[in-house]
Design an enzyme around this catalytic site. Structure first.
Site, short mmCIF file in Angstrom:
data_model
loop_
_atom_site.label_atom_id
_atom_site.label_comp_id
_atom_site.label_asym_id
_atom_site.label_seq_id
_atom_site.Cartn_x
_atom_site.Cartn_y
_atom_site.Cartn_z
N SER A 34 1.52 19.15 35.94
CA SER A 34 1.04 19.17 34.55
C SER A 34 1.64 20.24 33.66
O SER A 34 1.45 20.20 32.44
CB SER A 34 -0.48 19.31 34.53
OG SER A 34 -1.09 18.07 34.74
N SER A 43 -0.41 16.91 32.21
CA SER A 43 -1.49 16.93 31.26
C SER A 43 -1.33 17.98 30.16
O SER A 43 -1.98 17.87 29.12
CB SER A 43 -2.81 17.19 31.98
OG SER A 43 -2.84 18.50 32.54
N LYS A 68 -3.89 26.24 26.32
CA LYS A 68 -4.33 24.88 26.66
C LYS A 68 -5.86 24.85 26.58
O LYS A 68 -6.52 25.82 26.96
CB LYS A 68 -3.85 24.54 28.08
CG LYS A 68 -4.17 23.13 28.54
CD LYS A 68 -3.61 22.86 29.94
CE LYS A 68 -3.87 21.42 30.38
NZ LYS A 68 -3.33 21.15 31.74
#
Lengths: 99, 486
Positions: free
Chosen positions: B178, B154, B79
């Protein structure tokens, strides 16, 4: 609880953000809705509840109070400053503060 | 053999050792797929072609000399919230569009040391603030199951990359859901560990008392392999716990006969779509068939988790994001006329709308006169929420329910109403406030879109969670279903 566009502009200023005029009116409306959601908490009696900052109730871990020097401080500084928008002689440059 | 992109990391590791293919071959295969298909999904912000191939070659050399390791030569994605030395790290923001970190996050360093091959950095909601990936400065990620729907957020880029078979696995972070919510919406497996299990050093901070990194994979077995690598004490993170890391793969095959699974009635109330509820109930019945005992429980304060979170998380964010001032790194506005102008214009131009909104809410909640009514109150409610879980875990081993109230929704569906988006996380947020570990597993479909089953464990009981998840995946095949035809 409602929040006024004036309060939005003041709070934004404290957070070094510029939000004013029509934008502050719009933002006040949206943040008002968030505060309304948040206010659901007020219905709960928490008078005897200790606030919880850490889910494991952990306290700050301490180490011996001795300076740790990187192996080559100058190199570290140069490396870190390579990504800075403006530097000079190892210092960060910002607009003049005092005339 | 299956196509290379359909292999799990456990399978890749085995086949690399058997010299069925090299790390360069499988890494090249994924880089080619990314080059061809990333424009469809927008799940990568940066692709590190050269770095990946160099790491693959190094792994191939090591394997040739007899080296072995669960991640050696295995490609994956990070990420874009983890600092990667020499590789741009944006956190989904214009503020960091030019930021090339001079150091690696601990998670990055650990995986690098094991010879894992990073393909690139995945897209995300700006500063991890969002549940749909619509707040990314680099454009929304598309859900591979339906390009008109969101991947969740997210960690939406990581979830979509794994679902679209553009990475066998990825890392994610979870502050209010997330990892779990995008895993659910994209039909993959995601694990948020206990707070303090994984170091936060070098992971760009959103809400420091809630943030936790974890694996996003196809299977529970792969999640166990990744968690083995990611976990462990780190002196550079003052909240990282010094508790020995077990081998999470060692207990996957244990029977779950007699395991007590608590079903909170609050997670199955009228807010949950009836078809979703039925799908989750079917998944729970599978666990029952494996010998688990379902027990009705209550989490009476769970409705307060979203309100408490939307004080605590923004308050911490307003403090954490004060570091972005245009002086030391990141975006700086053009021609500032004085220091005040430099700070204010840099932040006003560099942050997106949702980030600014959360900074404002946080600054307001912490301001003189409101602190007791908001921040202190939220921290008291936080303790009540934790106590609900502590009481529940006196009766049961694991808690189960839906991960999200509905499957993936359409872009723009939540409109301009931030509260509607916040309620997307009603089943995930309490876990972060309490600091517990939790997983989302593919557990069925609704209107041909994946549905996630959430399992919540007791503190540091990741082994039990992964064991339960793995047993579920031995009798179901939802985790093998794929939106990808080529």
């Amino acid at each position: 609880m409602t929040i006024t566009p004036e309060q939005i502009a003041i709070t934004a200023g404290l957070a070094k953000l510029k939000i004013d005029g029509d934008e502050a009116i719009e933002v006040a409306k949206r943040i008002g809705a968030i505060l309304e959601l948040v206010d659901q908490m007020q219905a709960v009696d928490t008078s005897n509840v200790e606030p919880m900052a850490n889910s494991l109730d952990a306290v700050q871990r301490l180490r011996v109070d001795a300076a740790i020097q990187p192996e080559n401080p100058i190199d570290v500084r140069d490396t870190l400053q390579q990504i800075a928008p403006a530097t000079e002689d190892g210092l960060y440059l910002v607009p003049k503060v005092i005339d | 053999m299956k196509p290379l992109h359909e292999l799990t990391i456990a399978e890749i590791q085995l086949l690399l050792q058997q010299k069925q293919f090299s790390s360069r071959e499988i890494t090249g295969h994924f880089l080619d797929r990314i080059a061809q298909q990333n424009s469809i999904y927008n799940c990568y912000i940066s692709v590190d072609n050269d770095g990946a191939l160099n790491a693959a070659d190094a792994a191939d050399k090591a394997i040739a000399t007899g080296a072995n390791g669960p991640l050696l030569g295995v490609p994956f994605a990070h990420k874009d919230i983890f600092c990667t030395q020499g590789v741009k790290t944006t956190c989904g923001s214009k503020m960091l569009d030019n930021f090339i970190p001079p150091y690696d996050a601990t998670v990055v360093a650990k995986m690098k040391a094991e010879g894992a091959v990073m393909l690139g950095k995945t897209n995300m909601d700006e500063f991890a603030m969002g549940s749909s990936n619509e707040t990314s400065y680099f454009g929304s990620v598309k859900n591979p199951w339906d390009l008109e729907t969101v991947p969740g957020g997210s960690s939406g880029g990581s979830a979509a990359a794994v679902a679209a078979r553009l990475a066998p696995a990825a890392t994610g972070t979870d502050t209010g859901g997330s990892i779990r919510q995008p895993a659910a919406l994209c039909g993959i497996t995601g694990l948020k560990p206990t707070y303090g299990r994984v170091s936060r050093y070098g992971m760009i901070a959103f809400a420091s008392s809630l943030d936790q990194a974890g694996p996003m994979t196809r299977t529970a077995e792969d999640a166990a392999i990744l968690l083995n690598s990611m976990s462990g004490f780190d002196a550079k993170d003052s909240t990282c716990t010094d508790i020995a890391v077990p081998d999470y793969t060692a207990t996957l095959n244990q029977s779950i006969k007699g395991l007590k699974i608590g079903i909170p009635k609050e997670y199955f109330d009228e807010r949950l779509d009836a078809t979703m509820a039925a799908t989750v109930q079917t998944a729970l019945a599978e666990l029952e068939k494996l010998g688990a005992i379902l027990v009705d429980i209550e989490l009476p304060n769970s409705a307060l988790s979203v309100p408490a979170y939307y004080v605590i998380a923004p308050a911490e964010a307003s403090s954490n994001l004060s570091r972005f001032d245009g002086v030391r790194y990141g975006y700086r506005c053009d021609n500032p006329k004085d220091l005040e102008d430099l700070y204010t214009r840099t932040r006003t131009e560099g942050f997106g709308e949702e980030v600014k909104r959360r900074i404002l809410v946080g600054a307001y909640a912490l301001s003189a006169g409101y602190y007791d009514a908001y921040y202190r109150k939220a921290q008291q409610v936080r303790r009540l929420i934790k106590q609900d879980f502590v009481s529940a875990f006196e009766k049961v081993d694991i808690i189960a329910g839906p991960t999200s109230p509905s499957p993936a929704f359409k872009f723009g569906e939540k409109g301009d109403d931030p509260v509607a988006m916040y309620l997307e996380d009603i089943y995930t947020i309490a876990v972060n406030l309490a600091g517990l570990p939790a997983m989302s597993l593919p557990a069925g479909t609704m209107n041909n879109m994946p549905v996630g089953l959430q399992l919540v464990g007791n503190y540091f009981a990741e082994q039990q969670l992964l064991n339960t998840a793995h047993q579920f995946q031995t009798v179901t095949d939802w985790h093998h279903q794929s939106p990808v035809t080529e």
